[in-house]
Write an enzyme that holds these catalytic residues in place. Structure first.
Site, PDB file in Angstrom:
ATOM      1  N   ARG A 118      81.121  48.727 114.183  1.00  0.00           N
ATOM      2  CA  ARG A 118      79.856  49.233 113.669  1.00  0.00           C
ATOM      3  C   ARG A 118      78.751  49.040 114.704  1.00  0.00           C
ATOM      4  O   ARG A 118      78.717  48.017 115.408  1.00  0.00           O
ATOM      5  CB  ARG A 118      79.507  48.459 112.393  1.00  0.00           C
ATOM      6  CG  ARG A 118      78.208  48.843 111.705  1.00  0.00           C
ATOM      7  CD  ARG A 118      78.266  50.210 111.120  1.00  0.00           C
ATOM      8  NE  ARG A 118      77.233  50.410 110.081  1.00  0.00           N
ATOM      9  CZ  ARG A 118      76.864  51.615 109.667  1.00  0.00           C
ATOM     10  NH1 ARG A 118      77.409  52.690 110.178  1.00  0.00           N
ATOM     11  NH2 ARG A 118      75.948  51.729 108.703  1.00  0.00           N
ATOM     12  N   THR A 417      80.143  62.082 108.682  1.00  0.00           N
ATOM     13  CA  THR A 417      81.040  61.136 109.329  1.00  0.00           C
ATOM     14  C   THR A 417      82.373  61.855 109.448  1.00  0.00           C
ATOM     15  O   THR A 417      82.478  63.006 109.069  1.00  0.00           O
ATOM     16  CB  THR A 417      81.139  59.865 108.438  1.00  0.00           C
ATOM     17  OG1 THR A 417      79.879  59.199 108.454  1.00  0.00           O
ATOM     18  CG2 THR A 417      82.179  58.876 108.862  1.00  0.00           C
ATOM     19  N   THR A 435      81.697  57.371 113.033  1.00  0.00           N
ATOM     20  CA  THR A 435      80.536  58.211 112.767  1.00  0.00           C
ATOM     21  C   THR A 435      79.481  58.077 113.853  1.00  0.00           C
ATOM     22  O   THR A 435      79.509  57.130 114.650  1.00  0.00           O
ATOM     23  CB  THR A 435      79.912  57.802 111.408  1.00  0.00           C
ATOM     24  OG1 THR A 435      78.831  58.683 111.081  1.00  0.00           O
ATOM     25  CG2 THR A 435      79.399  56.380 111.439  1.00  0.00           C
TER      26      THR A 435
END
Length: 602
Positions: A118, A417, A435
């Site tokens: 992330r 995404t 994404t």
């Protein structure tokens, strides 16, 4: 502007006079746009056979994965190959300028691991980064800005996956994507539509407008796009690994683009404060998966900072108390919507980056807590907005916890995404969602390297107090929910989807369709989708409100958003007792997907 001619030969033109069918040359970015595409790969959304399998939204990406599998690579190798190719063919939804979550089943060890790549907030971030005069700034202006860009994690995530669990090098797995970037891909109707929807954003940024627009308009269907800048980026990563991305010229180009977004004319946007040290210090995380059970299945999903695994698990725990198989479909869908509403109330109140917020994970996953939440559901009548529960009562927590905050309207969240899934002949499996946030991310293309940067920092809540407010080094909460299901210790199916917060409901509803309603996975994916995220109304797809199902639910008090649109673009694998596997992709959403198996069944 000259008329577009499909037979016109490409010729060099200044950027100010770009034409469709032209070759565009920039000092820092080169893109070739020509007519006469390479032979288009066919898309088949359903395939059953033996050996490895893959389901993505892109025929080229699925073929890249299959090339690696056929060459002896494993599922992890093939997943990186597919992801890299998606970064070329589906650059508005994913790429090396963003991040994601990978759930991996290791067959020999019979265990599930997850990789968190992330995006992370730069060190200069504060909780006030998206406030002006104490109030949240406009969401759209936040998206199209350097301030929205988080430190990308995708390349580091790929490195962790390959070095720990793969069998091939960056050079080998990136080769198909480099070839696709150089040879080009054809603009289809979906790509054209997404570009058209982003024309206003792309017109502001020099790189995006040069790459994806001609005369300020989306490139027409049939145009072939070649992206030598992205081929260069991948080639440097293939040669030097993560050092090429997180240091050196590419890192400097990323930082420069964030701090001084390359604009068209006199346009201005908020600059970001990313530094080279932010890139150099980025680390992917190897995290324990969220493990829950549902009607004999062991479900493994993504832990925080994704909220997907937790919210899906809590909603399924609530639904497990009903005999859904004995109910009519509208009744099942009513309960699914109400369980989703309750799970989202808790998700919104408690979940965030686990390195900054200690969420009551054990309580939220407790079956007794689910029973308490279930008791709030009226089996015949839709509720209004739900309040968070108190899961701290269901775990041994000696700290002073953050008690439930009052329910508030859900924050806007991007729905863009991509998700795909891969398996190999040895039984290894990858379920991967990644994404760049909104369609086209921030709109900023890194000069010379051809990839879009994310706008992931807008996934933070702009104001607090809240578990998901911006902080230096923090990862914003996500809804991504790549999932692997086992039964009796053996792989049963995978599922995942794009769609922002609708990812959670797409995965949840597909599991209910498949497990409780007995639908084959392709029918479970194709079924009309409803997404309830604890708002004033539920999102539905076109035509649903007027259908018999929609009317039956409306009589129970359910309300629908005024604008209906496609929800999600799921991909799945189903593993059968005879050793065969079925790859399943969308048959119509997002232009349909591409499912492949190594050896097709007869």
């Amino acid at each position: 502007m000259a008329k577009f001619s499909p037979t016109a030969a490409p010729r060099a033109l200044p950027v100010s006079r770009m034409r469709r069918g032209a070759t565009v040359l920039l000092t820092t970015l080169t893109l070739s746009i020509v007519i006469g595409a390479p032979t288009a790969l066919a898309k088949t959304p359903l395939a059953t056979g033996t050996g490895g399998a893959v389901a993505t939204i892109s025929a080229a990406a699925s073929q890249s994965a299959m090339t690696i599998l056929n060459g002896g690579g494993n599922a992890i190798d093939a997943a990186v190959a597919a992801a890299a190719t998606l970064g070329v063919t589906d650059p508005f939804s994913c790429g090396i300028g963003g991040g994601g979550f990978m759930v991996i089943y290791l067959a020999k060890q019979q265990r599930v691991v997850t990789i968190d790549s992330r995006e992370m907030a730069p060190a200069a971030f504060t909780p006030a980064v998206f406030l002006q005069d104490g109030k949240p700034i406009d969401f759209d202006s936040a998206v199209a800005s350097g301030a929205a860009v988080g430190v990308p994690g995708t390349v580091r995530g790929w490195h962790e996956a390959l070095s720990r669990y793969g069998s091939r090098s960056f050079r080998q797995v990136l080769a198909p994507a480099i070839r696709t970037a150089r040879q080009g891909f054809t603009v289809n109707e979906t790509f054209n539509r997404l570009t058209t929807e982003n024309e206003i954003k792309f017109r502001q940024f020099a790189g995006a407008s040069a790459l994806y627009l001609s005369g300020g308009k989306a490139l027409p269907v049939g145009t072939v796009i070649r992206n030598p800048g992205m081929a260069r980026a991948y080639s440097e990563i293939a040669a030097r690994g993560t050092a090429a991305f997180y240091g050196g010229p590419m890192a400097q180009a990323i930082v420069d683009a964030v701090q001084r977004p390359p604009m068209v004319g006199g346009a201005t946007v908020r600059a970001g404060q990313m530094r080279l040290a932010d890139l150099a210090n980025y680390e992917a995380r190897i995290r324990q998966p969220v493990h829950s059970t549902y009607r004999g299945y062991d479900l493994y999903g993504m832990a925080e900072p994704s909220s997907g695994g937790m919210a899906v698990a809590e909603a399924l725990n609530i639904l497990e108390g009903y005999d859904l198989k004995a109910m009519a479909r509208p009744q099942v869908e009513h309960l699914y919507v109400e369980a989703s509403r309750l799970a989202f109330a808790d998700r919104n109140a408690y979940l965030g980056d686990p390195e900054y917020v200690e969420a009551p994970v054990a309580g939220l996953l407790d079956k007794a807590y689910a029973a308490q939440r279930r008791a709030l559901i009226d089996v015949n009548q839709a509720a209004t907005r739900a309040s968070a529960g108190d899961p701290y009562l269901f775990q041994d927590d000696q700290s002073v916890p953050l008690r439930p905050a009052a329910a508030r309207p859900p924050r806007q969240e991007s729905a863009h995404t991509t998700h795909f899934t891969v398996s190999d002949k040895d039984g290894n499996i990858v379920s991967y969602t990644f994404t760049i946030e909104s369609w086209g991310g921030s709109g900023i293309v890194v000069p010379g390297y051809g990839f879009l940067l994310n706008n992931e920092m807008t996934d933070f809540d702009f104001s607090g107090p809240h578990p998901n407010v911006p902080e230096a080094g923090k990862r914003p909460r996500s809804s991504m929910a790549p999932t692997i299901a086992l039964k009796n210790g053996k792989p049963a199916f995978t599922i995942g989807s794009p769609g922002g917060a609708t990812i959670i409901t797409t995965v949840l509803q597909t599991i209910v369709n498949h497990v409780d309603l007995g639908m084959p996975m392709n029918e479970a994916i194709d079924a009309p989708r409803i997404s309830e995220r604890n708002g004033a109304a539920s999102s539905v797809e076109p035509g649903f409100a007027a259908s018999a199902q929609g009317q039956a639910l409306a009589r129970m008090g359910h309300r629908w958003d005024a604008e209906a649109e496609e929800i999600g673009a799921a991909n799945a694998l189903v593993f059968h007792a005879d050793g065969s596997v079925t790859a399943v992709s969308e048959s119509r959403r997002h232009g349909g997907g591409a499912a492949l198996v190594q050896r097709t069944g007869h």
